[in-house]
Design an enzyme around this catalytic site. Structure first.
Site, short mmCIF file in Angstrom:
data_model
loop_
_atom_site.label_atom_id
_atom_site.label_comp_id
_atom_site.label_asym_id
_atom_site.label_seq_id
_atom_site.Cartn_x
_atom_site.Cartn_y
_atom_site.Cartn_z
CB THR A 13 -0.94 0.01 1.21
OG1 THR A 13 -0.17 0.05 2.42
CG2 THR A 13 -1.86 -1.21 1.22
N GLY A 15 2.41 2.58 -2.75
CA GLY A 15 3.59 2.17 -3.52
C GLY A 15 3.98 3.13 -4.63
CB THR A 16 2.45 6.06 -6.03
OG1 THR A 16 2.12 6.91 -4.92
CG2 THR A 16 1.30 5.13 -6.33
N GLY A 20 7.67 3.04 -0.37
CA GLY A 20 6.81 2.04 -1.00
C GLY A 20 7.20 1.79 -2.44
CE1 TYR A 154 4.29 9.21 10.49
CE2 TYR A 154 6.11 9.37 12.04
CZ TYR A 154 5.58 8.87 10.86
OH TYR A 154 6.34 8.05 10.06
N1 LIG Z 1 10.46 8.89 5.16
C1 LIG Z 1 10.76 8.67 6.42
O1 LIG Z 1 11.71 9.27 6.95
C2 LIG Z 1 9.98 7.66 7.23
C3 LIG Z 1 10.49 7.30 8.48
C4 LIG Z 1 9.80 6.40 9.26
C5 LIG Z 1 8.61 5.85 8.80
N2 LIG Z 1 8.14 6.21 7.57
C6 LIG Z 1 6.87 5.60 7.14
O2 LIG Z 1 7.10 4.95 5.91
C7 LIG Z 1 5.90 4.97 5.12
C8 LIG Z 1 6.20 5.60 3.75
O3 LIG Z 1 6.71 6.89 3.96
P1 LIG Z 1 7.36 7.77 2.76
O4 LIG Z 1 8.26 8.73 3.44
O5 LIG Z 1 7.86 6.89 1.71
O6 LIG Z 1 6.05 8.57 2.30
P2 LIG Z 1 5.67 9.32 0.93
O7 LIG Z 1 6.87 9.61 0.11
O8 LIG Z 1 4.80 10.46 1.36
O9 LIG Z 1 4.78 8.22 0.19
C9 LIG Z 1 3.58 7.81 0.79
C10 LIG Z 1 2.87 6.86 -0.14
O10 LIG Z 1 1.69 6.40 0.50
C11 LIG Z 1 0.55 6.76 -0.29
N3 LIG Z 1 -0.54 7.02 0.64
C12 LIG Z 1 -0.61 7.94 1.62
N4 LIG Z 1 -1.78 7.82 2.26
C13 LIG Z 1 -2.45 6.81 1.67
C14 LIG Z 1 -3.72 6.21 1.87
N5 LIG Z 1 -4.58 6.65 2.82
N6 LIG Z 1 -4.08 5.17 1.11
C15 LIG Z 1 -3.26 4.71 0.13
N7 LIG Z 1 -2.06 5.24 -0.11
C16 LIG Z 1 -1.67 6.29 0.64
C17 LIG Z 1 1.02 7.95 -1.14
O11 LIG Z 1 0.30 8.10 -2.34
P3 LIG Z 1 -1.04 9.01 -2.40
O12 LIG Z 1 -0.72 10.28 -1.67
O13 LIG Z 1 -1.29 9.22 -3.86
O14 LIG Z 1 -2.11 8.24 -1.74
C18 LIG Z 1 2.43 7.50 -1.44
O15 LIG Z 1 2.45 6.50 -2.43
C19 LIG Z 1 4.87 5.76 5.94
O16 LIG Z 1 4.07 4.87 6.69
C20 LIG Z 1 5.75 6.58 6.87
O17 LIG Z 1 5.07 6.95 8.05
C21 LIG Z 1 8.79 7.11 6.78
#
Ligand SMILES: NC(=O)c1ccc[n+]([C@@H]2O[C@H](COP(=O)([O-])OP(=O)(O)OC[C@H]3O[C@@H](n4cnc5c(N)ncnc54)[C@H](OP(=O)(O)O)[C@@H]3O)[C@@H](O)[C@H]2O)c1
Length: 254
Positions: A13, A15-16, A20, A154
């Site tokens: 989920t 994955g864009t 992901g 968060y």
């Molecule tokens: N980056 C970090 O430093 C970090 C650190 C710790 C944990 N994380 C966790 O890792 C995961 C990914 O983070 P990321 O930094 O890669 O985020 P990101 O770049 O913002 O990507 C988030 C992805 O999730 C999708 N998304 C968001 N809400 C959604 C929903 N309700 N249903 C379906 N798709 C949804 C977005 O696409 P759409 O907006 O088009 O839906 C996008 O594909 C998250 O759970 C985040 O909390 C990230």
């Protein structure tokens, strides 16, 4: 690549973008067929094109239960099972205590907790049909193990996710479904830099600040998490369940 996920059916989920998308590319290059989701159609189509023929995109919001039903019905009709489920969709914004609105609370808990709960629960009939046991990966965060100013809601959602994995391992005892939490430190993704707002200088300031917090001396890349996700998805981790795997450059290890 070594075909560690040959023939597996994976769902990621969110994955864009970011983590992901990197995980989806890694899973596909290891031989899996990967379903990815996201709410935005153009980003979904672009990601499917970038991953290649082993990817299927399903526009779905993880907080909407009818979207999850539609996602799993599509997977069931085409493949009849899920071997790997990475509940990755999530995120959140920075708001200090005193300014937390009901909308901020509901949006963050819906995305990171409600979405994860129903993403996994609704997948169970397909996970039960996995070829050689199933692997569920939950998106945790180092923020659940530390205090972070302006990030309490968060961080609380990610602490909840950590407990979901512990408790679900017991609920699923004997069903050959492993559940692990994968907890990144700061990873250079759109979701991270957007925490600093739209200004590029402020975004760079955030990256510089975080780099200074990290024993390893650099910010993480989405591929750092994708490699760990391949490990948890594959039979390399066949006796690993209930853990929190930190991939954090040492952020909360020292
Ligand atoms: N980056 C970090 O430093 C970090 C650190 C710790 C944990 N994380 C966790 O890792 C995961 C990914 O983070 P990321 O930094 O890669 O985020 P990101 O770049 O913002 O990507 C988030 C992805 O999730 C999708 N998304 C968001 N809400 C959604 C929903 N309700 N249903 C379906 N798709 C949804 C977005 O696409 P759409 O907006 O088009 O839906 C996008 O594909 C998250 O759970 C985040 O909390 C990230």
């Amino acid at each position: 690549m070594s075909n560690k996920l040959a023939g597996k059916v994976a769902v990621i989920t969110g994955g864009t973008s970011g983590i992901g998308l990197a995980a989806a590319k890694a899973f596909a290059s290891e031989g899996a067929h990967v379903y990815i989701t996201g709410r935005r159609k153009p980003e979904l189509d672009a990601a499917v094109a970038a991953i290649g023929p082993k990817a299927t995109g399903v526009q779905a919001d993880s907080t909407r239960l009818d979207d999850l039903d539609r996602l799993y019905e599509q997977v069931r009709a085409a493949h009849g099972r899920i071997d790997v489920l990475y509940a990755n969709a999530g995120g959140g914004g920075m708001v200090p205590l005193g300014e937390i609105s009901e909308a901020h609370f509901d949006d963050t808990f819906n995305r990171n907790v409600k979405g994860v709960v129903f993403t996994v629960q609704k997948a169970l009939p397909l996970l039960d049909k996995a070829t050689n046991g199933a692997s569920v990966i939950l998106a945790g965060s180092t923020t659940s193990s530390m205090g972070t100013a302006n990030f309490s809601i968060y961080s609380a959602t990610k602490a909840a996710v950590r407990n979901l994995a512990r408790s679900w391992v017991l609920d699923l005892k004997g069903r050959n479904i492993r559940v692990n939490t994968l907890s990144p430190g700061p990873i250079h993704t759109p979701g991270l830099v957007e925490l600093a707002g739209p200004d590029q200088a402020q975004q760079q300031g955030l990256l510089d600040y975080l780099t200074g917090q990290l024993p390893i001396g650099r910010i993480g890349q989405p591929e750092d998490i994708a490699k760990a996700a391949v490990y948890l998805a594959s039979e390399d981790s066949s006796f690993v369940t209930g853990i929190e795997l930190f991939v954090d450059g040492g952020m909360v290890q020292v």
